[in-house]
Design a protein around this motif. Sequence first.
Motif, mmCIF file in Angstrom:
data_model
loop_
_atom_site.group_PDB
_atom_site.id
_atom_site.type_symbol
_atom_site.label_atom_id
_atom_site.label_comp_id
_atom_site.label_asym_id
_atom_site.label_seq_id
_atom_site.Cartn_x
_atom_site.Cartn_y
_atom_site.Cartn_z
ATOM 1 N N ASN A 43 0.830 -1.217 0.000
ATOM 2 C CA ASN A 43 0.000 0.000 0.000
ATOM 3 C C ASN A 43 0.858 1.258 0.000
ATOM 4 O O ASN A 43 0.536 2.230 -0.689
ATOM 5 N N ASN A 47 0.837 4.027 -2.879
ATOM 6 C CA ASN A 47 0.601 5.432 -2.560
ATOM 7 C C ASN A 47 1.727 6.311 -3.104
ATOM 8 O O ASN A 47 1.483 7.434 -3.537
ATOM 9 N N ARG A 50 1.021 6.882 -6.664
ATOM 10 C CA ARG A 50 -0.046 7.880 -6.817
ATOM 11 C C ARG A 50 0.482 9.306 -6.672
ATOM 12 O O ARG A 50 -0.074 10.234 -7.240
#
Length: 153
Positions: A43, A47, A50
Motif C-alpha cells: 500500500n 501510494n 499515486r
Amino acid sequence: MTEPMYDYDLFISRLLRMTKKKDKAFKKFIDKNFKSNEIDDLNSNLNALRAMNSNQQLLVKARAKQFEEINDPSKYFPSLLAIAGIVIGMYTLIREQANNSDLFVFISIIVIAILGIGVTWLFTKTVLMRSTAIYFNSIVTNIQYNNEEEKTS
C-alpha cells in the motif's frame, strides 16, 4: 508508538533509477516492492506511485510498457521462422557440398543444437519476465494518480 513516515520521494527516486536499468534488475525491483506479502508495504508503494508528478508518471509508464513489449515471446516468432528458413537453406547447401555423410550429420547436429539452446534460452528468459512485466504495466496504467483526481475535481 507512532508509525514511521514513509518517504515517497525516496521510493520514487529509486523507481526512476531502476527504469534505466536492464530488465533483470528492473524485475527484481518490481518483485521486491510490488509483489510483497506485506500489505502495508504494498500500500505504501502504491501510494508513492499515486504521488508521482506527470513527468515521473510518463517515464514509469513508458518503461513499464517497454518492459512488457520486450518480454513478449510472440514478438520473436517471425525471427524463429526466418532462422528455420536459414537452417533449411544451410541443410540443403551442406548436403550438396558434403561428400562425406558423417560430416553432414555432425554439422547438422551442431547447428540444430545451437539453435535449440538459443531458442530455449530466449523463450525461458522472456516467459519468466512476462508475468512481472504485465503485472507492473497493469498497475501503472490503471492506478488513479493524485494529480488526475485534482483535474477531475
